[in-house]
Structures are given as structure tokens and as C-alpha cells.
Design a protein around this motif. Structure first.
Motif, PDB file in Angstrom:
ATOM      1  N   ILE A   1     -15.062 115.547  79.687  1.00  0.00           N
ATOM      2  CA  ILE A   1     -15.942 114.628  78.977  1.00  0.00           C
ATOM      3  C   ILE A   1     -15.178 114.152  77.754  1.00  0.00           C
ATOM      4  O   ILE A   1     -14.919 114.928  76.830  1.00  0.00           O
ATOM      5  CB  ILE A   1     -17.265 115.310  78.557  1.00  0.00           C
ATOM      6  N   TYR A   2     -14.799 112.883  77.754  1.00  0.00           N
ATOM      7  CA  TYR A   2     -14.029 112.286  76.660  1.00  0.00           C
ATOM      8  C   TYR A   2     -15.005 111.784  75.602  1.00  0.00           C
ATOM      9  O   TYR A   2     -15.926 111.026  75.911  1.00  0.00           O
ATOM     10  CB  TYR A   2     -13.192 111.116  77.171  1.00  0.00           C
ATOM     11  N   THR A   3     -14.799 112.217  74.363  1.00  0.00           N
ATOM     12  CA  THR A   3     -15.710 111.842  73.284  1.00  0.00           C
ATOM     13  C   THR A   3     -14.935 111.358  72.062  1.00  0.00           C
ATOM     14  O   THR A   3     -13.754 111.648  71.897  1.00  0.00           O
ATOM     15  CB  THR A   3     -16.585 113.039  72.841  1.00  0.00           C
ATOM     16  N   LYS A   4     -15.657 110.664  71.220  1.00  0.00           N
ATOM     17  CA  LYS A   4     -15.196 110.323  69.867  1.00  0.00           C
ATOM     18  C   LYS A   4     -16.057 111.200  68.968  1.00  0.00           C
ATOM     19  O   LYS A   4     -17.282 111.084  68.965  1.00  0.00           O
ATOM     20  CB  LYS A   4     -15.416 108.833  69.602  1.00  0.00           C
ATOM     21  N   THR A   5     -15.409 112.071  68.212  1.00  0.00           N
ATOM     22  CA  THR A   5     -16.132 113.081  67.443  1.00  0.00           C
ATOM     23  C   THR A   5     -15.894 112.887  65.950  1.00  0.00           C
ATOM     24  O   THR A   5     -14.809 112.518  65.527  1.00  0.00           O
ATOM     25  CB  THR A   5     -15.667 114.487  67.862  1.00  0.00           C
ATOM     26  N   LYS A   6     -16.951 113.161  65.185  1.00  0.00           N
ATOM     27  CA  LYS A   6     -16.856 113.147  63.717  1.00  0.00           C
ATOM     28  C   LYS A   6     -17.551 114.387  63.191  1.00  0.00           C
ATOM     29  O   LYS A   6     -18.586 114.797  63.711  1.00  0.00           O
ATOM     30  CB  LYS A   6     -17.557 111.913  63.145  1.00  0.00           C
ATOM     31  N   CYS A   7     -16.967 114.973  62.158  1.00  0.00           N
ATOM     32  CA  CYS A   7     -17.634 116.071  61.470  1.00  0.00           C
ATOM     33  C   CYS A   7     -17.109 116.157  60.052  1.00  0.00           C
ATOM     34  O   CYS A   7     -16.207 115.417  59.671  1.00  0.00           O
ATOM     35  CB  CYS A   7     -17.476 117.388  62.218  1.00  0.00           C
ATOM     36  N   ASN A   8     -17.677 117.049  59.275  1.00  0.00           N
ATOM     37  CA  ASN A   8     -17.327 117.136  57.860  1.00  0.00           C
ATOM     38  C   ASN A   8     -16.397 118.316  57.556  1.00  0.00           C
ATOM     39  O   ASN A   8     -16.492 118.928  56.506  1.00  0.00           O
ATOM     40  CB  ASN A   8     -18.601 117.216  57.015  1.00  0.00           C
ATOM     41  N   ALA A   9     -15.474 118.626  58.491  1.00  0.00           N
ATOM     42  CA  ALA A   9     -14.511 119.702  58.265  1.00  0.00           C
ATOM     43  C   ALA A   9     -13.312 119.495  59.189  1.00  0.00           C
ATOM     44  O   ALA A   9     -13.289 118.563  59.986  1.00  0.00           O
ATOM     45  CB  ALA A   9     -15.168 121.053  58.538  1.00  0.00           C
TER      46      ALA A   9
END
Length: 166
Positions: A126-134
């Protein structure tokens, strides 16, 4: 000598015919393996899912088994001590449950599914574009691939890795 040459040619023909049948049966087996697991709903492509440590257990629930598996890994990434994560310790990647202050564990994660790629053996990428705060092992900013495996008719994330380009 001619008899041996003729016998060798005949043997070669038999072997090549047998190997073609083996390839055909292998392809049929692979197709059956993929069809054993229903293909994921492509309506989940380009949808964004966002979570934080403040989410409650029901916020991670989803009717789609693929989303549910990814959400479980996100839930345990945000809070590995969550009661819902305890039964998943054997199925999810071990690094999700590591406890160390230097890991930069995120408190917020969002992901958008870009592509679903079935693999041999019933695995899915599963190819995703991910964002997080770390930082979180480099799995928070950019292209992330979740590897899913079907165990006992249920999907589980078995690995997560980042790529530069998709």
C-alpha cells in the motif's frame, strides 16, 4: 550415435513441454492466491486518514479491512501501550513497540493512499503519502509503503518502509 542424438532430442522436447505446463500451473496457483483475498476497494485511493494520540479506539475503526490494518499500525505507533495494541504485538513490526525517548514517536499521523499493488503470496503493498510531527525512523514525511499480509482471513501490517520516489 544417431540413436543417441535422436533420444537426446526427444528427451529435450519432453522436458521443455513439461516445464511449460509447470509454468502454466504456477501462474494459475498465483492467480488463485490473489483471488483468495478479495482485491481491496479502489475507492480508498486518494483518501486521507488523520489521527492523533487524542483519538479514541473507535476512531481507528474502518469497514475496509486494508484501512483497518493500517489504522491499527498507526494507533500502535502513536501509543504502543494502548490496550488494543497488546494482541497485535506478534503481528505488527517489532519497531512499533520499541520504547526509547530518542525515537521521536509522533503524536499525529495522516496518510493518503496513492496505490495498491498485490504481490505473489497474497501480500499487498500500500503506497501512501504520509505526514506526521516527528522523525519516526524516516517513516513520517513522504512516501511510505505498508506491507500487508493476510493471516487467518484478516489483514495485518507486517512491515513499513519509506521510499524516495513512487
Amino acid at each position: 550415435m544417431k540413436k543417441y542424438f535422436f533420444a537426446l532430442c526427444l528427451l529435450s522436447l519432453c522436458l521443455s513441454a513439461c516445464s511449460k505446463q509447470d509454468n502454466a500451473s504456477t501462474e494459475e496457483i498465483e492467480k488463485k492466491e490473489i483471488s483468495l483475498f478479495s482485491m481491496p476497494d479502489t475507492n480508498i485511493i486518494n483518501k486521507t486518514f488523520s489521527f492523533s494520540q487524542k483519538n479514541k479506539a473507535q476512531d481507528y475503526q474502518n469497514e475496509n479491512a486494508i484501512i483497518q490494518a493500517i489504522n491499527q499500525s498507526v494507533q500502535c505507533t502513536l501509543n504502543p501501550m494502548d490496550a488494543n495494541c497488546t494482541p497485535l504485538k506478534e503481528a505488527l513490526p517489532k519497531f512499533i513497540f520499541m520504547q526509547d525517548e530518542s525515537l521521536e514517536r509522533p503524536s499525529e499521523i495522516s496518510y493518503t493512499i496513492n496505490k495498491i499493488k498485490p504481490l505473489n503470496g497474497g501480500l499487498l503493498h500500500i503506497y501512501t503519502k504520509t505526514k506526521c510531527n516527528a522523525g519516526w525512523f524516516g517513516l513520517c514525511q513522504g512516501n511510505t509503503i505498508y506491507v500487508l499480509e493476510n493471516k487467518n482471513q484478516k489483514w495485518f501490517v507486517t512491515d513499513i518502509f519509506a521510499t524516495e520516489n513512487m
